[in-house]
Design a protein around this motif. Structure first.
Motif, PDB file in Angstrom:
ATOM      1  N   SER A   1      39.551  52.389  42.538  1.00  0.00           N
ATOM      2  CA  SER A   1      40.844  52.179  41.875  1.00  0.00           C
ATOM      3  C   SER A   1      41.927  51.846  42.903  1.00  0.00           C
ATOM      4  N   ALA A   2      41.723  52.308  44.138  1.00  0.00           N
ATOM      5  CA  ALA A   2      42.677  51.970  45.195  1.00  0.00           C
ATOM      6  C   ALA A   2      42.651  50.469  45.462  1.00  0.00           C
ATOM      7  N   MET A   3      41.429  49.908  45.398  1.00  0.00           N
ATOM      8  CA  MET A   3      41.306  48.459  45.597  1.00  0.00           C
ATOM      9  C   MET A   3      41.871  47.703  44.405  1.00  0.00           C
ATOM     10  N   ALA A   4      41.616  48.271  43.210  1.00  0.00           N
ATOM     11  CA  ALA A   4      42.152  47.628  42.011  1.00  0.00           C
ATOM     12  C   ALA A   4      43.669  47.555  42.097  1.00  0.00           C
ATOM     13  N   GLY A   5      44.234  48.512  42.811  1.00  0.00           N
ATOM     14  CA  GLY A   5      45.673  48.514  43.002  1.00  0.00           C
ATOM     15  C   GLY A   5      46.165  47.236  43.651  1.00  0.00           C
ATOM     16  N   ALA A   6      45.289  46.675  44.464  1.00  0.00           N
ATOM     17  CA  ALA A   6      45.660  45.464  45.189  1.00  0.00           C
ATOM     18  C   ALA A   6      45.935  44.293  44.254  1.00  0.00           C
ATOM     19  N   ILE A   7      45.369  44.300  43.058  1.00  0.00           N
ATOM     20  CA  ILE A   7      45.717  43.226  42.122  1.00  0.00           C
ATOM     21  C   ILE A   7      46.720  43.723  41.091  1.00  0.00           C
TER      22      ILE A   7
ATOM     23  N   PHE B   1      32.852  45.175  44.942  1.00  0.00           N
ATOM     24  CA  PHE B   1      33.869  45.421  43.925  1.00  0.00           C
ATOM     25  C   PHE B   1      35.024  44.431  43.981  1.00  0.00           C
ATOM     26  N   ILE B   2      35.395  44.110  45.179  1.00  0.00           N
ATOM     27  CA  ILE B   2      36.566  43.234  45.342  1.00  0.00           C
ATOM     28  C   ILE B   2      36.280  41.843  44.753  1.00  0.00           C
ATOM     29  N   ILE B   3      35.024  41.407  44.850  1.00  0.00           N
ATOM     30  CA  ILE B   3      34.640  40.110  44.285  1.00  0.00           C
ATOM     31  C   ILE B   3      34.468  40.212  42.773  1.00  0.00           C
ATOM     32  N   LEU B   4      33.845  41.329  42.355  1.00  0.00           N
ATOM     33  CA  LEU B   4      33.674  41.588  40.924  1.00  0.00           C
ATOM     34  C   LEU B   4      35.011  41.509  40.202  1.00  0.00           C
ATOM     35  N   MET B   5      36.016  42.124  40.842  1.00  0.00           N
ATOM     36  CA  MET B   5      37.351  42.178  40.270  1.00  0.00           C
ATOM     37  C   MET B   5      37.891  40.776  39.961  1.00  0.00           C
ATOM     38  N   VAL B   6      37.692  39.897  40.912  1.00  0.00           N
ATOM     39  CA  VAL B   6      38.189  38.528  40.754  1.00  0.00           C
ATOM     40  C   VAL B   6      37.296  37.752  39.779  1.00  0.00           C
ATOM     41  N   ALA B   7      35.985  37.968  39.938  1.00  0.00           N
ATOM     42  CA  ALA B   7      35.031  37.189  39.146  1.00  0.00           C
ATOM     43  C   ALA B   7      35.174  37.429  37.649  1.00  0.00           C
ATOM     44  N   ILE B   8      35.539  38.654  37.278  1.00  0.00           N
ATOM     45  CA  ILE B   8      35.586  38.912  35.837  1.00  0.00           C
ATOM     46  C   ILE B   8      36.992  38.808  35.254  1.00  0.00           C
ATOM     47  N   VAL B   9      37.866  38.163  35.999  1.00  0.00           N
ATOM     48  CA  VAL B   9      39.226  37.974  35.486  1.00  0.00           C
ATOM     49  C   VAL B   9      39.250  37.398  34.063  1.00  0.00           C
ATOM     50  N   PRO B  10      38.446  36.373  33.777  1.00  0.00           N
ATOM     51  CA  PRO B  10      38.464  35.839  32.406  1.00  0.00           C
ATOM     52  C   PRO B  10      38.068  36.895  31.366  1.00  0.00           C
ATOM     53  N   VAL B  11      37.079  37.708  31.739  1.00  0.00           N
ATOM     54  CA  VAL B  11      36.644  38.762  30.821  1.00  0.00           C
ATOM     55  C   VAL B  11      37.783  39.749  30.603  1.00  0.00           C
TER      56      VAL B  11
ATOM     57  N   LEU C   1      36.824  48.189  36.772  1.00  0.00           N
ATOM     58  CA  LEU C   1      36.366  49.527  37.141  1.00  0.00           C
ATOM     59  C   LEU C   1      35.174  49.959  36.288  1.00  0.00           C
ATOM     60  N   VAL C   2      35.220  49.618  35.008  1.00  0.00           N
ATOM     61  CA  VAL C   2      34.109  49.970  34.119  1.00  0.00           C
ATOM     62  C   VAL C   2      32.868  49.145  34.482  1.00  0.00           C
ATOM     63  N   PHE C   3      33.077  47.880  34.786  1.00  0.00           N
ATOM     64  CA  PHE C   3      31.938  47.039  35.208  1.00  0.00           C
ATOM     65  C   PHE C   3      31.314  47.572  36.486  1.00  0.00           C
ATOM     66  N   TYR C   4      32.162  48.204  37.291  1.00  0.00           N
ATOM     67  CA  TYR C   4      31.686  48.764  38.547  1.00  0.00           C
ATOM     68  C   TYR C   4      30.971  50.099  38.311  1.00  0.00           C
ATOM     69  N   ALA C   5      31.623  50.991  37.564  1.00  0.00           N
ATOM     70  CA  ALA C   5      31.101  52.363  37.435  1.00  0.00           C
ATOM     71  C   ALA C   5      30.036  52.514  36.345  1.00  0.00           C
ATOM     72  N   GLY C   6      30.090  51.681  35.327  1.00  0.00           N
ATOM     73  CA  GLY C   6      29.112  51.798  34.231  1.00  0.00           C
ATOM     74  C   GLY C   6      27.671  51.714  34.716  1.00  0.00           C
ATOM     75  N   PRO C   7      27.314  50.599  35.392  1.00  0.00           N
ATOM     76  CA  PRO C   7      25.937  50.476  35.895  1.00  0.00           C
ATOM     77  C   PRO C   7      25.594  51.555  36.921  1.00  0.00           C
ATOM     78  N   TYR C   8      26.617  51.929  37.706  1.00  0.00           N
ATOM     79  CA  TYR C   8      26.411  52.985  38.701  1.00  0.00           C
ATOM     80  C   TYR C   8      26.018  54.281  37.994  1.00  0.00           C
TER      81      TYR C   8
END
Ligand SMILES: Nc1ncnc2c1ncn2[C@@H]1O[C@H](COP(=O)(O)OP(=O)(O)O)[C@@H](O)[C@H]1O
Ligand SMILES: [Mg+2]
Lengths: 354, 220
Positions: free
Chosen positions: B164-170, B71-81, B99-106
């Protein structure tokens, strides 16, 4: 052949053909392996009949019945239901055809999270029937299957027999012409089986619905079928009226199946012992079954009949029995006596001459 | 001292609010994405009502790729999106995208496994009745798996709280952000403990609610 007809069991209504299966083949293929489940099956079910297909497990019965509504796609061959070539149908046309063909299953297949009412009403919604009309129809259907009080119960709260009744009500909701039954009583105890069979019989009689039933239980065939086909290894090896099957089974498989129900085998020691008179096996059917035929015989001819072995059962609603008697008297009198029995519509077979 | 608690209280309330917002919106959108994904995965399977090998494989592969990125990499990787969708890359709104990119496929996978549980015989009975694929989805697959779907959504929601706790980091804010900033980076242990306690209560509450609802709807 002619003599068999007079037994009085309906052999079809002499009407039109409703289901016609021609040269049906079904091959299941997975990877390299292939299983030929149906090897050229021909079958004709008359309108209004109850037609049974009996056979051991793996004979191809389920494959056959599942082809009739195209749950299974035939590899080749033709199936017509009510004149409609089922095998050529696709999409909406197939779905419409299926609404005219009801089906019930061994494991009932009800929606477990929905009430009995909902389970029965769904096919009506699928057919576009309005809410109010559908609700009324469900009341009628539940009455028909004797479950008036269970509309709000969930399948998990019902017995196996009650679940099958719900499934029957659901299958009948759209007024189909045909009801397909795939081992519909095989998950039920004997008593419940009987009550479901009576219900099917009643439905056939009162609503005129044609029933095609496949089973491995000969008892089912004996209870309700008019016509029967015996299936083995993907083929129908014997076919005829149920009476024909019971009174003169031709193949070994058919003999084994009827024996299992009738217990009509004559004990060996009976045949091995020597008897003073003639040993005759009498097969009787229909109204005669309750006639005091042996006492009449003795009154008319100077012949005495001693019953050594006997068994009586019913084929559908017609009594059917087998007696092994020892006839003593003059040879000519015995001969005349046997002829008399034949004239009365019995089937006689001399097992041992005195 | 009083001042300290009042300040902490208002910070907690605001963070809780941010977390609930982030998770609620994310779970709704994720379910909206994941439900069709799961349905398509199931019905395109071999022998199912809309068998399609290629759709099934492609979708499965896509989901696997997304799910294998931490997730932490996903968060950074999809910044442009993220930037393209919400116009910014920081804040609560921006956190919702990863978060949606993370939870949707899950959720797609959770839905898939729920729908796979539906008795094949029931589907067959409906095919025999002349039901269309859409009618089978609506009348059989979803109603029969509702309890299991609710449990799946519950699991995903709990997972989202963690993410979402990790998302808090950005800069997404929320309880996780609070715990990290004050508790972890500034050694204010009481903030960390209280935040974690709130998270525990939140997760417990959601799981209990999910179990209750699923139990209510299960009759089989
Ligand atoms: N879906 C299937 N895939 C592969 N083989 C099958 C399938 N259905 C049935 N068969 C095989 O076809 C043969 C006939 O099976 P079936 O029609 O179920 O017989 P029955 O109903 O008389 O027991 C068996 O050998 C069975 O293993
Ligand atoms: Mg079978």
């Amino acid at each position: 052949m002619g003599t068999r007809r007079k037994y009085g069991v309906r052999d079809g209504l002499g009407g039109s053909t409703l289901i016609e299966i021609k040269n049906l083949h079904k091959v299941y293929a997975f990877g390299e392996k292939q299983i030929e489940a149906l090897k050229g099956v021909n079958l004709r079910v008359e309108k209004g009949a109850i037609y049974g297909v009996v056979g051991s497990s793996g004979a191809g019965k389920s494959s056959l019945i599942r082809c009739v509504n195209l749950l299974e796609k035939p590899t080749s061959g033709q199936i017509r239901v009510g004149g409609l070539d089922i095998t050529s149908l696709k999409g909406a046309e197939l779905r419409n055809a299926r609404k005219r063909i009801g089906m019930i299953f061994q494991h009932f297949n009800l929606l477990s999270n929905k009430t009995v009412f909902h389970n029965v009403v769904v096919p009506l919604y699928l057919a576009g029937v309005g809410k109010k009309e559908a609700a009324q129809r469900v009341v009628d259907l539940l009455h028909l299957v004797n479950l008036d009080a269970k509309a709000n119960a969930y399948p998990g709260q019902l017995s196996g027999g009650q679940k099958q009744r719900v499934a029957i009500a659901r299958a009948l909701a759209t007024n189909p012409e045909v009801l397909l039954c795939d081992e519909a009583t095989s998950a039920l105890d004997p008593q419940t089986t009987d009550s479901i069979l009576q219900l099917l019989k009643e439905i056939n009689r009162t609503l005129g619905i044609t029933i095609l039933i496949i089973t491995h239980e000969m008892n089912v065939v004996r209870e309700i079928c008019d016509q029967v086909a015996v299936m083995e290894d993907g083929q129908i090896i014997e076919e005829g009226t149920v009476v024909e099957l019971f009174t003169m089974p031709r193949t070994e498989t058919a003999k084994a199946f009827t024996k299992a129900v009738m217990g009509d085998s004559v004990p060996d020691d009976l045949l091995n012992r020597s008897h003073a008179g003639q040993l005759v096996k009498i097969t009787f059917l229909g109204p005669h079954a309750s006639d005091p035929i042996l006492s009449t015989l003795s009154k008319r001819f100077p012949v005495y009949a001693n019953v050594l072995h006997g068994h009586i059962a019913k084929i559908k609603d017609v009594p059917f029995g087998i007696l092994v008697v020892e006839l003593t008297g003059e040879k000519d009198d015995i001969l005349a006596g046997i002829e008399f029995l034949d004239q009365q519509g019995m089937k006689t077979e001399v097992l041992q001459h005195g | 001292m009083d001042n300290h608690w009042a300040e902490l209280g208002s910070m907690l309330l605001q963070s809780l609010n941010e977390t609930v917002m982030m998770v609620t919106i994310s779970i709704l959108i994720s379910a909206l994405v994941g439900l069709p994904l799961g349905i398509i995965l199931v019905i395109t399977r071999e022998g199912h009502i809309a068998e399609n090998k290629w759709v099934h494989r492609l979708l499965g592969a896509l989901i696997n790729v997304l799910r294998s990125i931490p997730f932490i990499i996903l968060m950074v990787a999809i910044v442009p999106v993220t930037k393209a969708i919400v116009g910014t890359t920081i804040g609560t709104k921006a956190a919702i995208v990863p978060l949606v990119f993370y939870a949707g496929p899950y959720i797609g996978r959770l839905v898939e496994s729920s729908l796979m549980e539906v008795d094949k015989g029931v589907i067959e009975a409906f095919l025999a009745m002349g039901a269309s694929p859409l009618q089978i989805i609506w009348r059989v697959l979803l109603p029969e798996s509702i309890p299991s779907l609710i449990l799946g959504i519950t699991i995903a929601t709990v997972g989202l709280i963690g993410a979402s706790a990790m998302a808090g980091a950005i800069g997404g804010g929320g309880l996780g952000d609070l715990a990290i900033r004050y508790g972890y980076q500034q050694f204010e242990t009481d903030v960390m403990v209280i935040t974690v306690a709130v998270l525990v209560v939140l997760v417990q509450g959601i799981q209990t609610l999910g179990n209750l609802l699923a139990g209510r709807l299960r009759h089989g």
